[in-house]
Each structure stands twice: as C-alpha cells, then as structure tokens.
Design a protein around this motif. Structure first.
Motif, mmCIF file in Angstrom:
data_model
loop_
_atom_site.group_PDB
_atom_site.id
_atom_site.type_symbol
_atom_site.label_atom_id
_atom_site.label_comp_id
_atom_site.label_asym_id
_atom_site.label_seq_id
_atom_site.Cartn_x
_atom_site.Cartn_y
_atom_site.Cartn_z
ATOM 1 N N GLY A 104 -5.659 3.356 3.156
ATOM 2 C CA GLY A 104 -5.562 2.204 2.278
ATOM 3 C C GLY A 104 -4.704 2.439 1.054
ATOM 4 N N TRP A 115 2.465 1.601 5.667
ATOM 5 C CA TRP A 115 1.338 0.680 5.573
ATOM 6 C C TRP A 115 1.594 -0.592 6.374
ATOM 7 N N ARG A 119 -1.021 -1.973 9.204
ATOM 8 C CA ARG A 119 -1.775 -3.213 9.022
ATOM 9 C C ARG A 119 -1.413 -4.290 10.034
ATOM 10 N N SER A 120 -0.237 -4.198 10.624
ATOM 11 C CA SER A 120 0.196 -5.183 11.618
ATOM 12 C C SER A 120 0.087 -4.583 13.016
ATOM 13 N N ALA A 127 -4.389 -4.270 14.937
ATOM 14 C CA ALA A 127 -4.123 -4.180 13.502
ATOM 15 C C ALA A 127 -5.026 -3.115 12.888
ATOM 16 N N MET A 128 -4.499 -2.358 11.947
ATOM 17 C CA MET A 128 -5.166 -1.231 11.289
ATOM 18 C C MET A 128 -5.272 -0.009 12.192
#
Length: 400
Positions: A104, A115, A119-120, A127-128
């Motif tokens: 994060g 990142w 995240r995508s 995602a993640m």
C-alpha cells in the motif's frame, strides 16, 4: 725517478643504478604493512557510508508512512488485501489478505507505476494481485531499491523481491500472524469465530501494526516518539544463520515459543561450535521458500514482520512450519552491533544488540497469561519490549 700515472676512464668508480633485492623486499614489506593498516579503515568508511544510506532508506519509509496516514487517516494494514471466502488455496482468486504494509505504501516511496500494476487487473490476475507465493506475477518478484539495505549482500533466487525492512508487531507471538480475523493464509479457507479471534488479538497484538487490522496514530497512546514502527532485518543467504532462517521448536505443537522465547536455543538447536548458526539437521523452515525477507509483498512474519522480544540479531524461533506462522522474529542487520529502527515520529534510531531486553525466559503477554503476562501488563522484555508496544502505559525516559 718520474712516475707517470695512467688513469683510464674505465678505472673510475661506477655509480649504481636501481635497487638491490634486499631494498626491494624492504619497500614491499613497508607497503604491505601500510595497506594492512589502511584497509580496515577503508572498509569501516565504506560500511559507515552503507549504514548512512540504510538509515536514509528507513527515513524515507517513515515519510511514506506519515504521508499515507495524512491521506487515509490510518496506517497501512499489515495483512491487507483481498479475500474470497472458501476459495481454494492456490486458485489466485485473491491474495488471501497477505499483503505487507509495503504494498500500500508503494506510491508513497516513488513506486507509483508499480502500484498501478498491482491495483488494476493484470492479465489473468485479480486487482491487488494474486497470492504472494505466485512467482509468475511480476510485481511480487520486483526488487525495490527503497526496501534494500546496501550492507545486505542477499540477492537472486530462491527469493522473490527482498526487503530489509519489517513492520513492528509488538512484544508477543500470540496471534501475531492472525490478528482479529484468525487467518492462517496457507491452511484456512473461511473466516469464522471472529469474536473470539478479536478478543485474543486485543490482548496480545500490542505493536504499531496488527495483522488484518487497521491502526492509527491515535492508537499509539505511549507516544509516537516512544514507539517503534519499522525495524531492519537481514535477508537469508542460505547459510543456516540463526537470524535469517527460523528454527521450529521441538515442541512446536504447543505454545512453547510463547511461553519461552529462547525455546529453540534452550532446546539445543544452535551449533555449540558456531552459535550464530543452527545445527546441521536441526528442524528449520524450508530455506528455499521461507528465508528472512524473501518476499517484500507478503505479510508473513518471516518475510516482513518483527517483534521486540529478543534483542536485535538474536535467533528466529517459530511455532509452526511456514513463514506465516507465529514466532520470535527479532530485528537484525549486517551492520556491526545493532540495527536501525524507525520510531513513530519519523526519527531513526540505531538499537544496539545490548539494549535492555528483560527476561528472555518470560512468557509473553496474552489473553490467558497471569501475573506479569496478564493482558494490559507492562512488557516483560525491558526497554526493548516497551519500545515495541503502542499502548502499554510505560514511560521511556532518556535516550536509547
């Protein structure tokens, strides 16, 4: 009688050129002595520069944590991510809430591009990201310079992207891997008994970070300047070092590590002739998979967590056979004499191996503890333990 002297040119004394063998040997010996005297100073200067660079990395991570809190009004979660209830292990439908605080924080220490990949959805991955054990997922195997100490020589396989920095999980091994959700990421497929797990975590999980729970600066009632947030760890080199691969206690089925933090050394697993290494054949976590600092993205205690029970550069001793298990996981480094820590106020301290650590045979604080191990007690592990707790009501006076 006249005497004539006939002095010929070749009868004049000849001037020597160059050095004799003895002279050359003397010069070489002098140079060797000078190099011998100078080399340790050069090496010390290089280590001092590496140590300063490592401290600067820790400082930047502290700024990232503060910027994250300023943005989201909470600290990054240790053991955050996604969860699909009942999903088969290895299905990669989620990351099973196994993400370290560093995931994060990536956009806050100049890793915005990474990142965005995480995240995508990336290819067939969610995602993640998938489970952190997936070595085909590029972000998980990316080496991040901000997470590496220049003094640590570890690199390459069998690790993924390494980290030399870990989140402080307090002064107790109890529930340090599970927190209030009771997740053991490689064995449990559903969440249950949440009330009971929360009660256990409230009593024992006393660090700035708690697995699977968000914390905030306001939770740190002992004071940010008196509470460790991040500590340095050294990564495994495959050499059976007691600091970088965890031994598994002979009585691992019980809570022996919780009851006696130096359980593995007490049981004779360290080599008497080489006490900085485990005995050949001693039960340890699989080095190829569970080396210290081997996965920057994973919240497993061996990978990105530490506790303030045993002093820096002491042994890793776990109560289970995988890196996500609970266990004694000290800070460590390749610097002589100690390791860096980041305090909650952003300051950097170098904690020596000789810091006051209390009684290493004392039981941890946990829900079933009694006396000095009862919930709410001050840390049994002296100044070192007190620095690792966020709200134990202990006063830290003077410098350390």
């Amino acid at each position: 009688m006249n005497i004539h002297l006939n002095l010929r040119a070749d009868s004049q004394p000849r001037l020597r050129s160059g050095f004799t063998l003895v002279e050359l040997l003397v010069v070489i010996a002098i140079i060797g002595v000078l190099v011998g005297l100078l080399l340790p100073a050069v090496q010390a200067a290089r280590e001092a520069a590496r140590r300063m660079s490592c401290g600067n990395n820790t400082k930047q991570l502290g700024l990232a944590i503060h910027n994250y809190h300023s943005t989201f009004n909470q600290l990054p979660m240790h053991g955050g991510g996604t969860w699909v209830n009942g999903a088969a292990i290895g299905s990669n439908r989620s990351n099973r809430m196994d993400l370290s605080i560093w995931v994060g924080l990536t956009p806050f220490f100049e890793q915005q591009a990474l990142w965005e990949q995480i995240r995508s959805p990336l290819g067939a991955y969610p995602a993640m990201g998938p489970e952190t054990s997936d070595g085909n997922y590029q972000p998980w195997i990316t080496e991040l310079a901000s997470l590496r100490c220049p003094s640590d020589p570890g690199q390459g396989q069998p690790s993924f992207g390494r980290t030399n920095y870990a989140a402080c999980l307090g002064d107790s091994v109890h529930y340090m891997d599970q927190g209030p959700l009771g997740i053991v990421s490689d064995t449990t497929t559903t969440l249950s008994n949440l009330g009971s797990h929360a009660s256990e975590a409230n009593a024992a999980c006393r660090g700035a970070f708690v697995s699977h729970r968000s914390t905030r600066f306001r939770d740190v009632t002992d004071g940010l300047a008196n509470t460790i947030f991040v500590g340095e760890i050294t990564t495994d080199l495959g050499d059976n070092d007691i600091r970088t691969i965890a031994a598994v206690g002979n009585d691992s089925g019980s809570e022996s590590v919780r009851e006696e933090p130096d359980h593995c050394v007490h049981d004779g697993l360290a080599d008497p002739a080489r006490p900085r290494f485990w005995l050949a054949g001693a039960a340890t976590l699989a080095p190829a998979e569970h080396g210290r600092g081997f996965r920057w993205a994973s919240s497993g205690a061996a990978f990105s967590g530490f506790n303030t029970i045993l002093s820096p550069n002491r042994e890793l001793c776990f109560g289970g056979a995988n890196a996500s298990s609970h266990g004694v996981a000290p800070a460590s480094s390749r610097h002589p004499g100690g390791a860096h820590v980041l305090m909650g106020d952003g300051s950097i301290k170098f904690i020596t191996d000789t810091i006051i650590g209390g009684d290493v045979h004392h039981e941890n604080v946990w829900s079933g503890g009694t006396g000095e191990s009862a919930p709410g007690s001050q840390s049994p592990y002296g100044l070192w333990g007190a620095l690792g707790t966020r709200a134990s009501g202990e006063v830290v006076s003077g410098d350390f």
